[in-house]
Design a protein around this motif. Structure first.
Motif, mmCIF file in Angstrom:
data_model
loop_
_atom_site.group_PDB
_atom_site.id
_atom_site.type_symbol
_atom_site.label_atom_id
_atom_site.label_comp_id
_atom_site.label_asym_id
_atom_site.label_seq_id
_atom_site.Cartn_x
_atom_site.Cartn_y
_atom_site.Cartn_z
ATOM 1 N N PRO A 16 0.795 -1.230 0.000
ATOM 2 C CA PRO A 16 0.000 0.000 0.000
ATOM 3 C C PRO A 16 0.830 1.284 0.000
ATOM 4 C CG PRO A 16 -0.766 -1.512 1.706
ATOM 5 C CD PRO A 16 0.460 -2.099 1.121
ATOM 6 N N THR A 17 1.935 1.292 0.733
ATOM 7 C CA THR A 17 2.767 2.500 0.794
ATOM 8 C C THR A 17 3.384 2.798 -0.564
ATOM 9 O OG1 THR A 17 3.237 2.103 3.122
ATOM 10 C CG2 THR A 17 4.715 3.604 1.959
ATOM 11 N N ALA A 18 3.877 1.767 -1.227
ATOM 12 C CA ALA A 18 4.448 1.965 -2.566
ATOM 13 C C ALA A 18 3.372 2.416 -3.544
ATOM 14 C CB ALA A 18 5.105 0.679 -3.054
ATOM 15 N N ALA A 19 2.174 1.858 -3.432
ATOM 16 C CA ALA A 19 1.071 2.265 -4.309
ATOM 17 C C ALA A 19 0.719 3.733 -4.089
ATOM 18 C CB ALA A 19 -0.145 1.387 -4.074
ATOM 19 N N ALA A 20 0.737 4.174 -2.846
ATOM 20 C CA ALA A 20 0.444 5.577 -2.540
ATOM 21 C C ALA A 20 1.507 6.492 -3.146
ATOM 22 C CB ALA A 20 0.362 5.790 -1.039
ATOM 23 N N ARG A 21 2.768 6.073 -3.091
ATOM 24 C CA ARG A 21 3.841 6.879 -3.686
ATOM 25 C C ARG A 21 3.684 6.973 -5.198
ATOM 26 N NH1 ARG A 21 8.408 4.268 -0.053
ATOM 27 N NH2 ARG A 21 8.149 5.579 1.780
ATOM 28 N N VAL A 22 3.340 5.862 -5.832
ATOM 29 C CA VAL A 22 3.133 5.870 -7.285
ATOM 30 C C VAL A 22 1.955 6.778 -7.641
ATOM 31 C CG1 VAL A 22 2.421 4.462 -9.260
ATOM 32 C CG2 VAL A 22 4.169 3.618 -7.691
ATOM 33 N N ALA A 23 0.853 6.669 -6.897
ATOM 34 C CA ALA A 23 -0.318 7.507 -7.153
ATOM 35 C C ALA A 23 0.019 8.982 -6.975
ATOM 36 C CB ALA A 23 -1.468 7.101 -6.236
ATOM 37 N N GLU A 24 0.790 9.306 -5.938
ATOM 38 C CA GLU A 24 1.194 10.697 -5.708
ATOM 39 C C GLU A 24 2.076 11.194 -6.854
ATOM 40 O OE1 GLU A 24 3.073 13.333 -2.103
ATOM 41 O OE2 GLU A 24 3.864 11.319 -2.417
ATOM 42 N N TRP A 25 3.013 10.363 -7.284
ATOM 43 C CA TRP A 25 3.884 10.751 -8.401
ATOM 44 C C TRP A 25 3.057 11.012 -9.654
ATOM 45 C CZ3 TRP A 25 5.028 8.433 -13.131
ATOM 46 C CH2 TRP A 25 6.071 9.008 -13.824
ATOM 47 N N LEU A 26 2.090 10.146 -9.952
ATOM 48 C CA LEU A 26 1.231 10.342 -11.121
ATOM 49 C C LEU A 26 0.421 11.632 -11.006
ATOM 50 C CD1 LEU A 26 -0.061 6.689 -11.604
ATOM 51 C CD2 LEU A 26 1.444 7.967 -13.161
ATOM 52 N N PHE A 27 -0.060 11.932 -9.800
ATOM 53 C CA PHE A 27 -0.865 13.129 -9.582
ATOM 54 C C PHE A 27 -0.049 14.400 -9.808
ATOM 55 C CE2 PHE A 27 -2.682 16.478 -6.940
ATOM 56 C CZ PHE A 27 -4.018 16.415 -7.277
ATOM 57 N N PHE A 28 1.207 14.415 -9.341
ATOM 58 C CA PHE A 28 2.027 15.615 -9.408
ATOM 59 C C PHE A 28 2.881 15.714 -10.677
ATOM 60 C CE2 PHE A 28 1.131 15.822 -4.855
ATOM 61 C CZ PHE A 28 0.845 17.171 -4.733
ATOM 62 N N THR A 29 2.795 14.759 -11.577
ATOM 63 C CA THR A 29 3.583 14.795 -12.802
ATOM 64 C C THR A 29 2.670 15.175 -13.969
ATOM 65 O OG1 THR A 29 5.034 13.080 -11.947
ATOM 66 C CG2 THR A 29 5.107 13.474 -14.318
ATOM 67 N N PRO A 30 2.890 16.348 -14.574
ATOM 68 C CA PRO A 30 2.031 16.761 -15.683
ATOM 69 C C PRO A 30 2.316 15.941 -16.936
ATOM 70 C CG PRO A 30 3.790 18.341 -15.381
ATOM 71 C CD PRO A 30 3.913 17.343 -14.264
ATOM 72 N N PRO A 31 1.322 15.844 -17.817
ATOM 73 C CA PRO A 31 1.553 15.129 -19.064
ATOM 74 C C PRO A 31 2.523 15.912 -19.962
ATOM 75 C CG PRO A 31 -0.576 16.201 -19.107
ATOM 76 C CD PRO A 31 -0.019 16.393 -17.724
ATOM 77 N N ARG A 32 3.111 15.231 -20.916
ATOM 78 C CA ARG A 32 3.985 15.914 -21.864
ATOM 79 C C ARG A 32 3.159 16.911 -22.669
ATOM 80 N NH1 ARG A 32 8.821 12.427 -23.584
ATOM 81 N NH2 ARG A 32 8.860 10.906 -21.914
#
Length: 78
Positions: A16-32
């Motif tokens: 779960p912790t790794a999944a939360a980090r991945v979700a946070e990274w996806l949220f804060f990373t804008p698309p190209r």
């Protein structure tokens, strides 16, 4: 459901912790940036002023047009 969602959902079941980090990274990373933006829209976007905010020790970048009290926040506007 997209493959990214399935992957995060599967990861959440075992880490779960790794999944939360991945979700946070996806949220804060804008698309190209898109390359096929129509010229009128490209001209409008070029008039914006860039600004930065700190949100929970993270840098969030935004753009501003005009002046006044109106605020419009959009996530995922890519």
């Amino acid at each position: 459901m997209t493959s990214i969602r399935w992957a995060v959902r599967g990861l959440q079941a075992v880490a779960p912790t790794a999944a939360a980090r991945v979700a946070e990274w996806l949220f804060f990373t804008p698309p190209r940036p898109r390359r096929d933006i129509p010229d009128p829209l490209r001209e409008l976007l070029a008039t914006g002023r860039r600004f930065e905010l700190k949100v929970e020790r993270r840098r969030v970048v935004g753009w501003q047009w005009g002046c006044g009290p109106a605020i419009y926040l959009v996530h995922g506007w890519g």
